[in-house]
Design a protein around this motif. Structure first.
Motif, PDB file in Angstrom:
ATOM      1  N   THR A  84      38.465  43.820  43.677  1.00 42.68           N
ATOM      2  CA  THR A  84      37.687  45.016  43.373  1.00 42.68           C
ATOM      3  C   THR A  84      38.104  46.182  44.251  1.00 42.68           C
ATOM      4  O   THR A  84      38.463  46.014  45.411  1.00 42.68           O
ATOM      5  CB  THR A  84      36.179  44.783  43.573  1.00 42.68           C
ATOM      6  N   HIS A  85      38.075  47.342  43.655  1.00 44.56           N
ATOM      7  CA  HIS A  85      38.366  48.590  44.356  1.00 44.56           C
ATOM      8  C   HIS A  85      37.275  49.569  43.981  1.00 44.56           C
ATOM      9  O   HIS A  85      36.561  49.365  43.036  1.00 44.56           O
ATOM     10  CB  HIS A  85      39.718  49.161  43.912  1.00 44.56           C
ATOM     11  N   GLY A  86      37.186  50.657  44.707  1.00 40.64           N
ATOM     12  CA  GLY A  86      36.225  51.688  44.334  1.00 40.64           C
ATOM     13  C   GLY A  86      35.675  52.385  45.542  1.00 40.64           C
ATOM     14  O   GLY A  86      35.991  52.025  46.671  1.00 40.64           O
ATOM     15  N   ASP A  87      34.838  53.377  45.290  1.00 36.95           N
ATOM     16  CA  ASP A  87      34.255  54.203  46.343  1.00 36.95           C
ATOM     17  C   ASP A  87      33.523  53.372  47.387  1.00 36.95           C
ATOM     18  O   ASP A  87      33.508  53.716  48.559  1.00 36.95           O
ATOM     19  CB  ASP A  87      33.225  55.175  45.731  1.00 36.95           C
ATOM     20  N   ASN A  88      32.876  52.313  46.927  1.00 41.14           N
ATOM     21  CA  ASN A  88      32.015  51.546  47.827  1.00 41.14           C
ATOM     22  C   ASN A  88      32.805  50.613  48.720  1.00 41.14           C
ATOM     23  O   ASN A  88      32.267  50.027  49.635  1.00 41.14           O
ATOM     24  CB  ASN A  88      31.016  50.710  47.026  1.00 41.14           C
ATOM     25  N   ILE A  89      34.119  50.432  48.412  1.00 39.96           N
ATOM     26  CA  ILE A  89      34.909  49.454  49.141  1.00 39.96           C
ATOM     27  C   ILE A  89      36.101  50.155  49.789  1.00 39.96           C
ATOM     28  O   ILE A  89      36.900  50.770  49.096  1.00 39.96           O
ATOM     29  CB  ILE A  89      35.377  48.327  48.193  1.00 39.96           C
ATOM     30  N   PRO A  90      36.222  50.094  51.114  1.00 44.86           N
ATOM     31  CA  PRO A  90      37.366  50.738  51.776  1.00 44.86           C
ATOM     32  C   PRO A  90      38.680  50.144  51.288  1.00 44.86           C
ATOM     33  O   PRO A  90      38.738  48.955  50.938  1.00 44.86           O
ATOM     34  CB  PRO A  90      37.140  50.421  53.255  1.00 44.86           C
ATOM     35  N   VAL A 101      40.084  46.729  52.538  1.00 44.11           N
ATOM     36  CA  VAL A 101      39.269  45.523  52.381  1.00 44.11           C
ATOM     37  C   VAL A 101      39.519  44.944  50.987  1.00 44.11           C
ATOM     38  O   VAL A 101      39.590  45.688  50.022  1.00 44.11           O
ATOM     39  CB  VAL A 101      37.766  45.820  52.590  1.00 44.11           C
ATOM     40  N   THR A 102      39.661  43.620  50.912  1.00 44.23           N
ATOM     41  CA  THR A 102      40.037  42.974  49.660  1.00 44.23           C
ATOM     42  C   THR A 102      39.015  41.942  49.221  1.00 44.23           C
ATOM     43  O   THR A 102      39.227  40.760  49.437  1.00 44.23           O
ATOM     44  CB  THR A 102      41.408  42.263  49.815  1.00 44.23           C
ATOM     45  N   PRO A 103      37.897  42.388  48.617  1.00 37.51           N
ATOM     46  CA  PRO A 103      37.012  41.371  48.063  1.00 37.51           C
ATOM     47  C   PRO A 103      37.373  41.057  46.608  1.00 37.51           C
ATOM     48  O   PRO A 103      37.994  41.872  45.938  1.00 37.51           O
ATOM     49  CB  PRO A 103      35.638  42.026  48.142  1.00 37.51           C
ATOM     50  N   PHE A 104      36.995  39.871  46.155  1.00 43.07           N
ATOM     51  CA  PHE A 104      37.168  39.485  44.760  1.00 43.07           C
ATOM     52  C   PHE A 104      35.771  39.368  44.149  1.00 43.07           C
ATOM     53  O   PHE A 104      34.825  39.004  44.835  1.00 43.07           O
ATOM     54  CB  PHE A 104      37.880  38.135  44.655  1.00 43.07           C
ATOM     55  N   VAL A 112      22.750  55.861  49.030  1.00 46.36           N
ATOM     56  CA  VAL A 112      22.829  54.562  49.684  1.00 46.36           C
ATOM     57  C   VAL A 112      23.879  53.705  48.986  1.00 46.36           C
ATOM     58  O   VAL A 112      24.626  52.974  49.607  1.00 46.36           O
ATOM     59  CB  VAL A 112      21.457  53.866  49.661  1.00 46.36           C
ATOM     60  N   ALA A 113      23.992  53.882  47.666  1.00 45.30           N
ATOM     61  CA  ALA A 113      24.889  53.035  46.885  1.00 45.30           C
ATOM     62  C   ALA A 113      26.353  53.201  47.292  1.00 45.30           C
ATOM     63  O   ALA A 113      27.146  52.298  47.112  1.00 45.30           O
ATOM     64  CB  ALA A 113      24.724  53.323  45.406  1.00 45.30           C
ATOM     65  N   SER A 114      26.722  54.369  47.844  1.00 39.52           N
ATOM     66  CA  SER A 114      28.132  54.559  48.167  1.00 39.52           C
ATOM     67  C   SER A 114      28.559  53.747  49.371  1.00 39.52           C
ATOM     68  O   SER A 114      29.737  53.600  49.634  1.00 39.52           O
ATOM     69  CB  SER A 114      28.432  56.037  48.398  1.00 39.52           C
ATOM     70  N   ILE A 115      27.602  53.229  50.123  1.00 43.27           N
ATOM     71  CA  ILE A 115      27.982  52.348  51.225  1.00 43.27           C
ATOM     72  C   ILE A 115      27.645  50.906  50.881  1.00 43.27           C
ATOM     73  O   ILE A 115      27.836  50.016  51.663  1.00 43.27           O
ATOM     74  CB  ILE A 115      27.286  52.741  52.542  1.00 43.27           C
ATOM     75  N   LEU A 116      27.155  50.691  49.683  1.00 45.16           N
ATOM     76  CA  LEU A 116      26.751  49.358  49.264  1.00 45.16           C
ATOM     77  C   LEU A 116      27.684  48.856  48.184  1.00 45.16           C
ATOM     78  O   LEU A 116      28.221  49.632  47.412  1.00 45.16           O
ATOM     79  CB  LEU A 116      25.327  49.378  48.713  1.00 45.16           C
ATOM     80  N   LEU A 117      27.857  47.565  48.151  1.00 46.27           N
ATOM     81  CA  LEU A 117      28.662  46.965  47.097  1.00 46.27           C
ATOM     82  C   LEU A 117      27.963  46.998  45.756  1.00 46.27           C
ATOM     83  O   LEU A 117      28.580  47.174  44.729  1.00 46.27           O
ATOM     84  CB  LEU A 117      28.912  45.494  47.424  1.00 46.27           C
ATOM     85  N   ALA A 118      26.666  46.790  45.795  1.00 50.66           N
ATOM     86  CA  ALA A 118      25.944  46.542  44.561  1.00 50.66           C
ATOM     87  C   ALA A 118      25.678  47.821  43.795  1.00 50.66           C
ATOM     88  O   ALA A 118      25.306  48.832  44.364  1.00 50.66           O
ATOM     89  CB  ALA A 118      24.622  45.863  44.890  1.00 50.66           C
ATOM     90  N   SER A 144      33.902  40.950  57.560  1.00 51.07           N
ATOM     91  CA  SER A 144      33.598  41.719  58.777  1.00 51.07           C
ATOM     92  C   SER A 144      34.300  43.079  58.719  1.00 51.07           C
ATOM     93  O   SER A 144      33.779  44.060  59.246  1.00 51.07           O
ATOM     94  CB  SER A 144      33.949  40.943  60.039  1.00 51.07           C
ATOM     95  N   LYS A 145      35.470  43.164  58.047  1.00 46.86           N
ATOM     96  CA  LYS A 145      36.112  44.481  57.856  1.00 46.86           C
ATOM     97  C   LYS A 145      35.211  45.386  57.009  1.00 46.86           C
ATOM     98  O   LYS A 145      35.036  46.560  57.296  1.00 46.86           O
ATOM     99  CB  LYS A 145      37.485  44.328  57.168  1.00 46.86           C
ATOM    100  N   PHE A 146      34.623  44.810  55.951  1.00 45.76           N
ATOM    101  CA  PHE A 146      33.720  45.581  55.086  1.00 45.76           C
ATOM    102  C   PHE A 146      32.502  46.049  55.878  1.00 45.76           C
ATOM    103  O   PHE A 146      32.100  47.210  55.797  1.00 45.76           O
ATOM    104  CB  PHE A 146      33.286  44.740  53.880  1.00 45.76           C
TER     105      PHE A 146
END
Ligand SMILES: [Zn+2]
Ligand SMILES: [Zn+2]
Length: 252
Positions: free
Chosen positions: A83-89, A92-95, A134-140, A111-113
């Motif tokens: 996943t990529h996007g505003d909420n994820i630096p 950082v590589t989450p799936f 708040v959402a821009s710093i949140l994943l959800a 921990s990077k996130f």
């Protein structure tokens, strides 16, 4: 028992108390040291619950760069997508499971996130810049948040039952703004009652909140013009109505 998305072992389940006293559940693979959790849990976990509690360095650790096969969702077995996007630096590589079952953070990524999330909050506080939302710093997204609401309601209720007898009917409240301009309000009461939300400066807006048990009340307010709003609740119990103190939220 859930199989790790990297298919190298079974996930171990942990429970902890996150921000705002929310009880949270997350899963971690004892082999590759990846985390499997909801966006909600990722947002509200305390930083100290992460790799500090679970050291990353281990002979079987598998970093994002060491993943050779597409990770699979532990629940529906579908391939997870990066996943990529505003909420994820960017670093950082989450799936993510596209069916919304959760997020997989390979060793070191969660921990990077969290560090990036903290840095963003600190930066906005330091320069006194309002957070975009708040959402821009949140994943959800709000949709994910709404899915998680059942878990949160259960969590709040558990907390209620653990605490000593209440002094007043009103228990707690939270407002969750979303980037789409909607705000989700949640309020809890100690006894079955009716809760009404009031936003006086917005054309005296008020609405009776939804509830199934009279204890947890929710309502979603959409298309709020940008600004900072004060709001309060009235709680009606046995024909008597009490008013809460004023609270504040910002919509952008
Ligand atoms: Zn694993
Ligand atoms: Zn899934």
């Amino acid at each position: 028992m859930f199989l790790c998305p990297n298919r190298d072992g079974f996930l171990k389940t942990y429970t902890t108390t996150g921000k705002n006293g929310l009880p949270l559940t997350y899963h971690r693979c004892p082999h590759c040291r990846g985390f499997w959790l909801s966006g909600f849990a990722a947002n509200f976990l305390m930083d100290t619950d992460l790799e500090s509690a679970h050291p990353v360095h281990h002979p079987t650790t598998r970093r994002a760069s060491d993943i050779r096969f597409t990770p699979l969702c532990p629940e529906c077995k579908a391939p997870l997508h990066q996943t990529h996007g505003d909420n994820i630096p960017a670093h950082v590589t989450p799936f993510r499971c596209t069916a919304g079952h959760g997020y997989f953070f390979p060793a070191g990524e969660l921990s990077k996130f969290k560090t990036a999330q903290q840095a963003k909050i600190a930066y906005h506080k330091l320069w006194n810049i309002p957070l975009p939302s708040v959402a821009s710093i949140l994943l959800a997204s709000l949709a994910v948040l709404l899915v998680s609401i059942t878990a949160m309601v259960t969590a709040i209720r558990q907390k209620q039952s653990m605490e000593s007898q209440a002094q007043s009917v009103f228990k707690s409240q939270t407002a969750f703004p979303s980037p789409q301009g909607t705000v989700l309000f949640v309020t809890t009461t100690n006894s079955p009652s009716t809760a009404t939300l009031f936003v006086p400066s917005w054309n005296n807006y008020h609405i009776v909140m939804d509830t199934t048990d009279g204890l947890t009340h929710t309502t979603t307010v959409s298309t709020i013009p940008p600004g900072t709003y004060r709001y309060f609740f009235t709680i009606t119990i046995n024909g008597k109505t009490v008013q809460t103190e004023m609270f504040e939220f910002s919509a952008r």
